[in-house]
Design an enzyme around this catalytic site. Structure first.
Site, PDB file in Angstrom:
ATOM      1  N   ASP A  37       0.838  -1.204   0.000  1.00 44.84           N
ATOM      2  CA  ASP A  37       0.000   0.000   0.000  1.00 44.84           C
ATOM      3  C   ASP A  37       0.872   1.254   0.000  1.00 44.84           C
ATOM      4  O   ASP A  37       1.993   1.239   0.529  1.00 44.84           O
ATOM      5  CB  ASP A  37      -0.899  -0.043   1.253  1.00 44.84           C
ATOM      6  CG  ASP A  37      -2.116   0.851   1.111  1.00 44.84           C
ATOM      7  OD1 ASP A  37      -2.285   1.472   0.038  1.00 44.84           O
ATOM      8  OD2 ASP A  37      -2.895   0.924   2.074  1.00 44.84           O
ATOM      9  N   HIS A  54       2.661   3.186  -8.888  1.00 44.69           N
ATOM     10  CA  HIS A  54       2.473   1.745  -9.124  1.00 44.69           C
ATOM     11  C   HIS A  54       3.682   1.162  -9.869  1.00 44.69           C
ATOM     12  O   HIS A  54       4.106   0.048  -9.604  1.00 44.69           O
ATOM     13  CB  HIS A  54       1.199   1.496  -9.938  1.00 44.69           C
ATOM     14  CG  HIS A  54      -0.055   1.860  -9.191  1.00 44.69           C
ATOM     15  ND1 HIS A  54      -0.270   1.490  -7.885  1.00 44.69           N
ATOM     16  CD2 HIS A  54      -1.155   2.568  -9.552  1.00 44.69           C
ATOM     17  CE1 HIS A  54      -1.455   1.938  -7.480  1.00 44.69           C
ATOM     18  NE2 HIS A  54      -2.003   2.606  -8.474  1.00 44.69           N
ATOM     19  N   LEU A 148      11.226 -20.079  -4.101  1.00 45.26           N
ATOM     20  CA  LEU A 148      10.085 -19.333  -3.558  1.00 45.26           C
ATOM     21  C   LEU A 148       8.863 -19.409  -4.475  1.00 45.26           C
ATOM     22  O   LEU A 148       8.996 -19.288  -5.691  1.00 45.26           O
ATOM     23  CB  LEU A 148      10.517 -17.859  -3.426  1.00 45.26           C
ATOM     24  CG  LEU A 148       9.442 -16.867  -3.023  1.00 45.26           C
ATOM     25  CD1 LEU A 148       9.387 -16.716  -1.509  1.00 45.26           C
ATOM     26  CD2 LEU A 148       9.691 -15.500  -3.645  1.00 45.26           C
TER      27      LEU A 148
END
Ligand code: FPP
Length: 263
Positions: A37, A54, A148
């Site tokens: 955020d 973004h 991962l």
């Protein structure tokens, strides 16, 4: 002056390496979930359009993914677009829908090299075809990787996910293939999009907001929560390492009286 700055930088890197080694010798969270955020505010502070935030946030995704992988985290779930984010202006939605393509086109070779496996939770069918294709291609290409799991939550909403799970179970009960008594934590968990992953041990939310925003409500039942004021584009390895250090100091009891219980 330059030499002094360079010496400080080298000392910072050495310190980060030492902290990293210490952290790796203790319990690393298997699954970290992040609510990324603050992109809009990061851009606003710089008098830039929100989409610039973004885009910068996408670079942070790369940095934190590589770092989490190097730390031995097994799964990293990133909240990239919620079912509520469709309410944003068209131009911002279009930009956000282009990011998976840009990210994966640019970094897929690096993800392959590092053994990172791309996955997604959320309603893929409602995504534009170019977004869907980019994600599907990455999922397919990385499916045998053993490092991962980089799990993007795209067009994801936890309540919708739970409604689907409940409906599936209700249908099985109605069809007589499942007993009411078999509707339990395990059968509900098995119908969620994260069924194959362990529940997150750690949730991080950046930018000072202190809420879950419909993110993994079931799966986060026993996670440790860390909220930081740092805006997502400014979040870096040092912040992530600090979060793991804090996590390692927490006493996880899972409802019992003794510390460090396993669930
Ligand atoms: C919330 O910040 C952030 C989002 C809704 C989008 C998050 C997306 C990224 C970080 C990039 C994702 C990258 C890939 C590869 C999918 P906000 O815009 O609500 O920030 P604000 O609260 O400051 O306005």
């Amino acid at each position: 002056m330059l030499k002094k700055l360079m010496r400080k930088k080298t000392a910072d890197i050495q310190l980060l390496d030492e902290r990293m080694e210490a952290v790796k010798n203790r319990q690393i969270p298997n699954h970290v979930a992040i609510i990324m955020d603050g992109n809009g505010r990061w851009a606003k502070q710089r008098k830039m359009p929100r989409i610039a935030g973004h885009h910068e946030g996408m670079k942070t995704v790369r940095q934190i993914t590589n770092f989490a992988n190097a730390m031995g985290v097994k799964a990293l779930t990133l909240y990239a677009f919620s079912t509520e984010n469709w309410k944003r202006p068209r131009i911002e939605i279009d930009f956000l829908m282009n990011l998976p393509g840009e990210f994966l086109n640019t970094y897929l070779p690096e993800l392959m090299e590092k053994g990172i496996k791309v996955e997604m939770i959320g309603d893929m069918d409602a995504l534009p075809s170019h977004t869907k294709n980019a994600i599907m291609k990455a999922i397919e290409q990385t499916k045998d990787n053993k490092g991962l799991v980089l799990n993007f939550a795209m067009n994801y909403g936890s309540r919708v996910e739970l409604v689907h799970a409940m409906k599936e179970l209700a249908e099985e009960v109605a069809a007589g293939t499942l007993k009411v008594d078999e509707v339990n934590e395990s059968s509900i968990g098995s119908k969620l999009m994260t069924a194959h992953l362990p529940d997150p041990d750690l949730l991080i939310r950046t930018s000072g907001e202190v809420r879950l925003s419909n993110f993994m409500l079931w799966q986060l039942a026993y996670a440790e929560f860390i909220f930081t004021d740092v805006l997502w584009p400014d979040y870096d390895e040092d912040c992530f390492l600090q979060a793991i250090e804090v996590f390692q100091k927490r006493d996880r009891r899972f409802g019992s009286l003794e510390g460090d219980q396993k669930r």
